[in-house]
Design a protein around this motif. Structure first.
Motif, PDB file in Angstrom:
ATOM      1  N   UNK A   1       0.830  -1.202   0.000  1.00 21.22           N
ATOM      2  CA  UNK A   1       0.000   0.000   0.000  1.00 21.22           C
ATOM      3  C   UNK A   1       0.866   1.254   0.000  1.00 21.22           C
ATOM      4  N   UNK A   2       1.996   1.192   0.709  1.00 20.80           N
ATOM      5  CA  UNK A   2       2.896   2.354   0.712  1.00 20.80           C
ATOM      6  C   UNK A   2       3.435   2.613  -0.679  1.00 20.80           C
ATOM      7  N   UNK A   3       3.741   1.536  -1.403  1.00 20.04           N
ATOM      8  CA  UNK A   3       4.223   1.701  -2.772  1.00 20.04           C
ATOM      9  C   UNK A   3       3.156   2.313  -3.658  1.00 20.04           C
ATOM     10  N   UNK A   4       1.894   1.831  -3.499  1.00 20.05           N
ATOM     11  CA  UNK A   4       0.800   2.413  -4.261  1.00 20.05           C
ATOM     12  C   UNK A   4       0.635   3.893  -3.935  1.00 20.05           C
ATOM     13  N   UNK A   5       0.813   4.222  -2.661  1.00 19.71           N
ATOM     14  CA  UNK A   5       0.654   5.620  -2.246  1.00 19.71           C
ATOM     15  C   UNK A   5       1.661   6.511  -2.942  1.00 19.71           C
TER      16      UNK A   5
ATOM     17  N   UNK B   1      -4.652  15.279   3.363  1.00 15.89           N
ATOM     18  CA  UNK B   1      -4.115  14.907   2.061  1.00 15.89           C
ATOM     19  C   UNK B   1      -4.059  13.400   1.882  1.00 15.89           C
ATOM     20  N   UNK B   2      -3.877  12.659   2.974  1.00 13.76           N
ATOM     21  CA  UNK B   2      -3.940  11.198   2.881  1.00 13.76           C
ATOM     22  C   UNK B   2      -5.372  10.750   2.584  1.00 13.76           C
ATOM     23  N   UNK B   3      -6.331  11.370   3.262  1.00 16.52           N
ATOM     24  CA  UNK B   3      -7.735  11.005   3.053  1.00 16.52           C
ATOM     25  C   UNK B   3      -8.185  11.280   1.631  1.00 16.52           C
ATOM     26  N   UNK B   4      -7.521  12.185   0.980  1.00 18.93           N
ATOM     27  CA  UNK B   4      -7.833  12.505  -0.420  1.00 18.93           C
ATOM     28  C   UNK B   4      -7.730  11.271  -1.318  1.00 18.93           C
ATOM     29  N   UNK B   5      -6.904  10.306  -0.919  1.00 22.42           N
ATOM     30  CA  UNK B   5      -6.664   9.108  -1.722  1.00 22.42           C
ATOM     31  C   UNK B   5      -7.630   7.971  -1.410  1.00 22.42           C
ATOM     32  N   UNK B   6      -8.597   8.196  -0.511  1.00 20.12           N
ATOM     33  CA  UNK B   6      -9.524   7.132  -0.140  1.00 20.12           C
ATOM     34  C   UNK B   6     -10.719   7.100  -1.095  1.00 20.12           C
TER      35      UNK B   6
ATOM     36  N   UNK C   1      -9.387  -1.048   4.650  1.00 14.86           N
ATOM     37  CA  UNK C   1      -8.238  -1.758   5.193  1.00 14.86           C
ATOM     38  C   UNK C   1      -6.924  -1.172   4.681  1.00 14.86           C
ATOM     39  N   UNK C   2      -6.914  -0.722   3.446  1.00 14.90           N
ATOM     40  CA  UNK C   2      -5.686  -0.133   2.929  1.00 14.90           C
ATOM     41  C   UNK C   2      -5.321   1.144   3.673  1.00 14.90           C
ATOM     42  N   UNK C   3      -6.325   1.992   3.862  1.00 13.36           N
ATOM     43  CA  UNK C   3      -6.051   3.245   4.569  1.00 13.36           C
ATOM     44  C   UNK C   3      -5.726   2.978   6.032  1.00 13.36           C
ATOM     45  N   UNK C   4      -6.353   1.964   6.630  1.00  8.56           N
ATOM     46  CA  UNK C   4      -6.039   1.602   8.009  1.00  8.56           C
ATOM     47  C   UNK C   4      -4.582   1.194   8.145  1.00  8.56           C
TER      48      UNK C   4
END
Length: 480
Positions: free
Chosen positions: A3-7, A246-251, A37-40
């Motif tokens: 998930x970090x790589x996807x981010x 800004x992280x939530x922007x990707x959810x 789960x990814x964002x968690x």
């Protein structure tokens, strides 16, 4: 860590290019990469960080083991709730960067000022704290390996801190790909260290004995001490404000942006801070890097110190990179035109100065958190009131990107004066209840905290003045 790589891949699509161009437009649904789960998992990786140990150690000054658990849970619950409502939900709903969404409340120019101040101050302060902690850890490691007696306040720590900042700058100067390469293993390592610390603590002391250890430096009034511990938790949760929107922007949805904060930021931070408080009480030591060798012995302790040093470097990189992206996207033409290495100097330069005074920075952790909360508590109030109560969760995204003169969010020459008055009212309330310089609480503080009244005063001020002034003057694009 997939998930970090996807981010990072997703961030590359919205991050500044080397030539200074930038795509800060709203993310489309197909560009969102994180479900629940990814964002968690991302939040857990971010929250199990070395500053969580420092948070728990600070709490141990005021309360014992039982009260530490309760105060940390209460404090983080309050601030994580408020930060989850703003800026997470608006950013997730529209896929818009949190600082751009601030334009609906502060005006286009006003939001730029808020963004510049918050990005640079938070990044510099956290980078300095983490670099000094890294210096402490390496000094302890050198002392153990080579029989030295280097101190935590000496030139060695400052030198290591400056070298750390320079290394971070060199990595950041190469762009986001370098950040990805050095960040992929940090979260699992810190989780192992955290779990290992918890096990080792209870092999050296029982729960019964631990609960009888008094606080390290409590206030004479036990009620005030407990409230100070709660305030530390609230301020610690507010420290996530510059990043979470800004992280939530990707959810993929507002629901996927809200609930993972409780599994990630709240639960993981609470566990890490509680373990930190237990370690400080059990060992009677408040410096996290001083715990490792007494808990794990020379070999395991040295490995843990090396891992923490690496983790602190990657945390500085994450903070610095996020702030640099924010400045390039919302700081105006000046920041867009600056080369990426120069942006790194703007963000990390102040930290390089702060690490020259390790004792003054590190021993005032509570004050540092207060200086964050004194602004973030009113900021959250303004965002929540503006988005949920005044705009009924509806923002005209197109107008966020219009020029100041033509945008409904232009207010008065790009500034919403009302929002800055509300910030000032909330900050003044905080300072009256808990002096951020002396850290001396008022007589009302034990019953109110400082952040909660600051939030309430700022929110009420903003609501009333918007209805009485802004809306009546036809500013801000509010539906009447």
């Amino acid at each position: 860590m997939a998930e970090a790589s996807k981010a990072v891949d997703a961030a590359a699509a919205i991050a500044p290019a080397e030539d200074g161009t930038l795509n800060d437009m709203p993310l489309l649904p197909r560009e969102r990469i994180w479900g629940f789960w990814q964002y968690s998992s991302v939040n857990i990786g971010l929250s199990v960080a070395t500053w969580a140990f420092l948070q728990g150690a600070a709490c141990s000054y005021y309360v014992g083991a039982r009260e530490a658990i309760v105060s940390i849970v209460i404090g983080y619950a309050i601030s994580v709730l408020l930060v989850s409502l703003a800026p997470c939900l608006p950013s997730a709903k529209y896929g818009v960067e949190q600082f751009i969404l601030l334009r609906s409340a502060f005006g286009i120019n006003g939001a730029r000022i808020v963004m510049i101040v918050m990005s640079t101050l938070f990044a510099a302060a956290w980078a300095a704290v983490l670099a000094i902690m890294l210096g402490h850890g390496l000094v302890n490691l050198f002392n153990e390996l080579f029989g030295l007696s280097l101190g935590h306040d000496g030139a060695a720590v400052s030198a290591i801190g400056v070298i750390t900042i320079v290394v971070a700058w060199l990595v950041l100067a190469r762009g986001p790909v370098s950040v990805e390469r050095v960040s992929t293993v940090v979260a699992p390592v810190l989780i192992v260290i955290l779990l290992g610390m918890g096990v080792l603590i209870f092999t050296k002391t029982s729960w019964t004995d631990l609960t009888h250890v008094p606080a390290l430096a409590p206030d004479p009034d036990s009620h005030t001490s407990f409230t100070l511990a709660i305030e530390l938790g609230i301020a610690g949760g507010f420290a996530w404000w510059p990043n979470l929107g800004n992280l939530a922007r990707l959810t993929t949805s507002p629901r996927a942006a809200f609930w993972p904060n409780w599994l990630g930021v709240f639960l993981a931070s609470v566990v890490a801070a509680v373990v930190g408080a237990f370690a400080a009480l059990a060992l009677q030591i408040t410096e996290p890097t001083d715990w490792m060798i007494p808990l794990g012995g020379a070999v395991l302790g040295a490995i843990a110190l090396a891992a923490i040093a690496f983790a602190n470097l990657t945390a500085i990189l994450s903070q610095g990179y996020g702030s640099m992206v924010a400045l390039r996207s919302g700081g105006g033409a000046l920041f867009r035109s600056l080369p990426w290495p120069v942006m790194g100097v703007i963000i990390l330069g102040p930290a390089a100065v702060l690490v020259l005074f390790p004792a003054a920075v590190y021993e005032n952790y509570g004050r540092f958190l207060s200086w964050g909360a004194i602004f973030v508590a009113p900021l959250c109030a303004i965002q929540i009131v503006d988005f949920f109560f005044l705009r009924k969760t509806s923002v005209d995204v197109r107008e966020l990107y219009e020029p100041t003169k033509s945008s409904v969010y232009g207010f008065w020459r790009g500034f919403n004066v009302v929002s800055f008055v509300a910030i000032a009212a909330g900050a003044a309330t905080y300072a009256l209840l808990l002096d951020p310089i002396s850290y001396v609480p008022s007589e009302w503080f034990p019953y109110l905290t400082a952040s909660i009244p600051s939030f309430a005063v700022a929110g009420i001020t903003y609501l009333l003045l918007t209805k009485l002034v802004t809306m009546r003057m036809g500013q801000g694009g509010y539906q009447t």
